[in-house]
Write a protein that holds these residues in place. Structure first.
Motif, PDB file in Angstrom:
ATOM      1  N   GLU A   1      75.518  67.515  27.056  1.00 34.30           N
ATOM      2  CA  GLU A   1      75.177  67.195  26.171  1.00 34.30           C
ATOM      3  C   GLU A   1      73.681  67.412  27.001  1.00 34.30           C
ATOM      4  O   GLU A   1      73.913  67.576  27.896  1.00 34.30           O
TER       5      GLU A   1
ATOM      6  N   HIS B   1      81.935  69.387  23.912  1.00 30.64           N
ATOM      7  CA  HIS B   1      82.393  69.595  22.611  1.00 30.64           C
ATOM      8  C   HIS B   1      82.180  70.712  21.923  1.00 30.64           C
ATOM      9  O   HIS B   1      81.491  71.351  21.803  1.00 30.64           O
TER      10      HIS B   1
ATOM     11  N   GLU C   1      84.339  66.028  17.834  1.00 34.04           N
ATOM     12  CA  GLU C   1      83.056  64.995  19.109  1.00 34.04           C
ATOM     13  C   GLU C   1      82.185  64.872  17.524  1.00 34.04           C
ATOM     14  O   GLU C   1      81.124  63.156  18.164  1.00 34.04           O
ATOM     15  N   GLU C   2      81.272  65.607  16.954  1.00 31.56           N
ATOM     16  CA  GLU C   2      80.610  65.046  15.791  1.00 31.56           C
ATOM     17  C   GLU C   2      80.740  63.953  15.144  1.00 31.56           C
ATOM     18  O   GLU C   2      79.853  63.386  14.709  1.00 31.56           O
TER      19      GLU C   2
ATOM     20  N   ASP D   1      73.285  72.357  21.628  1.00 36.32           N
ATOM     21  CA  ASP D   1      74.413  70.894  21.035  1.00 36.32           C
ATOM     22  C   ASP D   1      75.885  71.560  21.154  1.00 36.32           C
ATOM     23  O   ASP D   1      75.788  71.677  19.800  1.00 36.32           O
ATOM     24  N   MET D   2      76.989  72.122  21.713  1.00 35.92           N
ATOM     25  CA  MET D   2      76.513  71.877  22.806  1.00 35.92           C
ATOM     26  C   MET D   2      77.010  72.799  23.191  1.00 35.92           C
ATOM     27  O   MET D   2      78.695  72.786  23.896  1.00 35.92           O
TER      28      MET D   2
HETATM   29 ZN    ZN Z   1      76.723  66.847  21.292  1.00 32.73          ZN
END
Ligand code: ZN
Length: 402
Positions: free
Chosen positions: A188, A96, A162-163, A128-129
């Motif tokens: 990840e 992501h 994504e988060e 991350d990431m």
């Molecule tokens: Zn992540």
């Protein structure tokens, strides 16, 4: 830059250390990671479109079919495909582009500067990431430039969102951009262990509706905060009693937010509660919701209030430990990092929660960096692990697509 090739070496015990990547490739990888770290993609709001366009350009330059796929204002994912020579199924490498906020306490190195200090790369997203995304892109560039014939497609899915809500993964999968693959690697951070299961992750929103009254005559009202507080105590006692999952442990329920009322001299007629639920088996959430609803109904009767419950989230997902993609990934880690990876479960949700069920594919989470540094101040990743990641992703692609 000249220090890096000497530092990033294969850990071969028989004989002198050999560089894992060429000096030029190492420099390209670090430069890609630094460029990504310097792009502000803190989510919310995200603004991943700039990073997605940067990567699509870079991948198109070396012959991949690459494009951005918008998913909101200033938001986009990048999807790219290195065409294989036959109809063999493809491999998805996914990471992501968004990062979590940097917090209010100053960092040792500025979080959006991509600073290299010694043998580490610092910045929000180094672990991350964005580090892993750079390694995936570097592996794809390497394969494209080598021109060796891979039989299946290598597909990069570099996602927005994504988060927060995984909107990028949703739009890539539902738009058919990832069709034709037979496995997914999620980059990840695992320190190159293999996570093959992840907990389901849900948020429950509970609204309590009471009846307002003057605080001097509370018996004329129905106190929404009092009822909500009772519910919170009972939810905490509703410890789900499932048999532990061998990789994921037990399910959990945790109250995270409570708010309500308007003034001390008014009996509150509203209260809102937010609850986090983590599950280990498919459909388990429905049983949890039934328990919470039954508890709320009891309280509603006793206290003269009503409860509304809504929820959203992702079910748990899992790949069999003997699946071919798990074996291929373990072999790549062994050959590059010279160690046997552990098989783990992830307590957090990744884009695999969307992609694995939507595409019906097995997944493995494997990436560089210490997962304990994710979402922390002073996040950083060893340069050596970035190089290993690029070599691992290249090795998995060669094996899976040969
Ligand atoms: Zn992540």
């Amino acid at each position: 830059m000249s220090i890096f090739p000497a530092e990033i070496v294969a850990q071969d015990e028989d004989g002198p250390p050999t560089p894992l990547l060429t000096a030029a490739r190492t420099a390209r990888l670090i430069s890609l990671a630094q460029s990504l770290l310097r792009m502000p993609t803190v989510n919310p709001p995200g603004n991943e479109a700039v990073a997605a366009a940067f990567l699509a350009d870079r991948l198109r330059d070396v012959g991949l079919e690459a494009r951005t796929v918008p998913c909101g204002d200033g938001r986009a994912s990048c999807v790219a495909r290195l065409r294989g020579s036959s109809s063999r199924t493809g491999l998805i490498l996914t990471g992501h582009l968004d990062v979590v906020p940097t917090g209010s306490i100053p960092w040792r190195h500025p979080p959006l500067a991509g600073t290299v200090d010694g043998d580490r790369l610092h910045g929000r997203g180094s672990v991350d990431m964005k580090g892993a995304v750079a390694a995936m892109v570097d592996a794809a560039i390497t394969l494209a430039e080598a021109g060796d014939s891979l039989r299946g497609d290598l597909i990069l899915a570099l996602t927005a969102g994504e988060e927060v809500d995984m909107r990028g993964a949703q739009s890539l999968a539902s738009g058919g951009h990832l069709n034709g693959a037979s496995a997914i690697i999620v980059g990840e951070p695992t320190g190159f262990d293999l996570a093959i299961a992840e907990k389901g992750s849900y948020r429950l929103d509970i609204a309590v509706h009471g009846r307002a009254a003057h605080a001097s005559t509370p018996h004329l009202g129905a106190n929404a905060i009092g009822a909500g507080a009772d519910l919170v105590q009972r939810i905490e006692a509703l410890v789900p009693s499932a048999i532990p999952h061998p990789l994921l442990g037990t399910p959990t329920l945790s109250v995270g937010v409570i708010r309500g009322g308007s003034a001390a001299n008014v009996v509150p007629d509203w209260c809102e509660i937010e609850v986090d639920a983590r599950t280990i088996r498919r459909h388990e959430i429905e049983g949890m919701l039934d328990l919470v609803r039954a508890t709320a109904e009891d309280l509603a009767q006793a206290r003269g209030v009503t409860f509304d419950l809504t929820y959203s989230g992702f079910p748990p997902v899992e790949t069999a430990a003997d699946a071919a993609i798990v074996i291929a990934t373990a072999a790549a880690v062994r050959s590059v990092a010279r160690r046997a990876p552990e098989i783990l479960g992830a307590r957090y949700a990744t884009d695999a929660a969307i992609l694995a069920p939507m595409l019906g594919l097995p997944f493995v989470i494997c990436g560089p960096g210490d997962p304990a540094l994710a979402h922390q101040r002073d996040e950083s990743v060893p340069l050596g692990e970035l190089a290993q990641a690029s070599a691992v992703y290249e090795a998995i692609a060669r094996e899976w697509l040969a």
